[in-house]
Design a protein around this motif. Structure first.
Motif, PDB file in Angstrom:
ATOM      1  N   GLN A 266       0.953  -1.124  -0.082  1.00 26.27           N
ATOM      2  CA  GLN A 266       0.114   0.067   0.016  1.00 26.27           C
ATOM      3  C   GLN A 266       0.901   1.465  -0.039  1.00 26.27           C
ATOM      4  O   GLN A 266       1.696   1.376   0.737  1.00 26.27           O
TER       5      GLN A 266
ATOM      6  N   SER B  46      -1.413  13.016   1.354  1.00 23.64           N
ATOM      7  CA  SER B  46      -2.328  12.606   0.084  1.00 23.64           C
ATOM      8  C   SER B  46      -1.767  11.236  -0.188  1.00 23.64           C
ATOM      9  O   SER B  46      -2.546  10.354  -0.725  1.00 23.64           O
ATOM     10  N   ASN B  47      -0.631  11.037  -0.056  1.00 26.22           N
ATOM     11  CA  ASN B  47      -0.059   9.557  -0.436  1.00 26.22           C
ATOM     12  C   ASN B  47      -0.678   8.514   0.389  1.00 26.22           C
ATOM     13  O   ASN B  47      -1.037   7.521   0.023  1.00 26.22           O
TER      14      ASN B  47
ATOM     15  N   LYS C  72      -4.780   8.123  -0.023  1.00 30.97           N
ATOM     16  CA  LYS C  72      -5.317   7.551  -1.484  1.00 30.97           C
ATOM     17  C   LYS C  72      -5.271   6.051  -1.114  1.00 30.97           C
ATOM     18  O   LYS C  72      -5.935   5.263  -1.780  1.00 30.97           O
TER      19      LYS C  72
ATOM     20  N   VAL D  89      -3.535   3.377  -2.198  1.00 27.01           N
ATOM     21  CA  VAL D  89      -3.340   2.535  -3.515  1.00 27.01           C
ATOM     22  C   VAL D  89      -2.457   1.471  -3.074  1.00 27.01           C
ATOM     23  O   VAL D  89      -1.534   1.471  -2.162  1.00 27.01           O
TER      24      VAL D  89
ATOM     25  N   THR E 226      -1.195   0.605 -11.369  1.00 30.25           N
ATOM     26  CA  THR E 226      -1.233   1.916 -10.610  1.00 30.25           C
ATOM     27  C   THR E 226       0.123   2.522 -10.721  1.00 30.25           C
ATOM     28  O   THR E 226       0.262   3.826 -10.880  1.00 30.25           O
TER      29      THR E 226
ATOM     30  N   TYR F 174       0.743   6.548 -12.179  1.00 29.88           N
ATOM     31  CA  TYR F 174       1.428   7.342 -11.227  1.00 29.88           C
ATOM     32  C   TYR F 174       2.627   7.954 -11.813  1.00 29.88           C
ATOM     33  O   TYR F 174       2.747   9.247 -12.130  1.00 29.88           O
TER      34      TYR F 174
ATOM     35  N   TYR G 117      -1.496  12.393  -9.495  1.00 28.96           N
ATOM     36  CA  TYR G 117      -2.075  11.290  -8.921  1.00 28.96           C
ATOM     37  C   TYR G 117      -2.042  11.274  -7.359  1.00 28.96           C
ATOM     38  O   TYR G 117      -3.011  11.129  -6.844  1.00 28.96           O
ATOM     39  N   PHE G 118      -1.234  12.138  -6.582  1.00 33.06           N
ATOM     40  CA  PHE G 118      -1.490  12.388  -5.407  1.00 33.06           C
ATOM     41  C   PHE G 118      -1.202  13.915  -5.295  1.00 33.06           C
ATOM     42  O   PHE G 118      -0.051  14.371  -4.831  1.00 33.06           O
TER      43      PHE G 118
ATOM     44  N   THR H 229       1.719  15.867  -3.037  1.00 28.78           N
ATOM     45  CA  THR H 229       2.728  15.138  -3.053  1.00 28.78           C
ATOM     46  C   THR H 229       4.313  16.009  -2.950  1.00 28.78           C
ATOM     47  O   THR H 229       4.201  16.837  -3.708  1.00 28.78           O
TER      48      THR H 229
END
Length: 112
Positions: free
Chosen positions: A48, A60-61, A64, A66, A72, A76, A83-84, A87
């Motif tokens: 993750q 934000s990382n 999310k 992910v 993914t 990214y 994406y983030f 970041t």
């Protein structure tokens, strides 16, 4: 936007060159290696986002949540800041599908 499944096959050797020129100044890939400006990428696939022990990630990382896989990571690498949002990653964008596929092929083999 093309997906990983639509990308050209990745070339591991080409991906290694991309990693050395665009990623290695901020990331390590060896098991147990220290974090640099970015986190160590060992064990990346299936992990993750925002959970590598000992590294301080942006909110934000973490939010999310992910799970890193070829698909993914492919998305990214096109635009990490999109994406983030928020970041800190300031890497060059990998706009060419072939470059992203090559880098993923290298990371898939080198971070296990």
């Amino acid at each position: 936007m093309a997906t990983f499944n639509e990308a050209p096959p990745g070339d591991r050797k080409a991906g290694e060159k991309i990693f050395k020129t665009k990623c290695a100044h901020c990331h390590t890939i060896e098991k147990g290696a220290a974090h640099k400006l970015g986190p160590n990428l060992n064990g990346l696939f299936g992990r993750q986002a925002g959970t590598s022990p000992g590294y301080s990630y942006s909110a934000s990382n973490k939010i999310k949540a992910v799970i890193w896989g070829e698909d993914t990571l492919y998305e990214y690498l096109l635009n990490p800041k999109k994406y983030f949002p928020g970041t800190r990653k300031a890497s060059p964008l990998l706009e060419k599908p072939k470059e992203r596929g090559d880098l993923i092929a290298f990371l898939k083999e080198s971070t296990q």
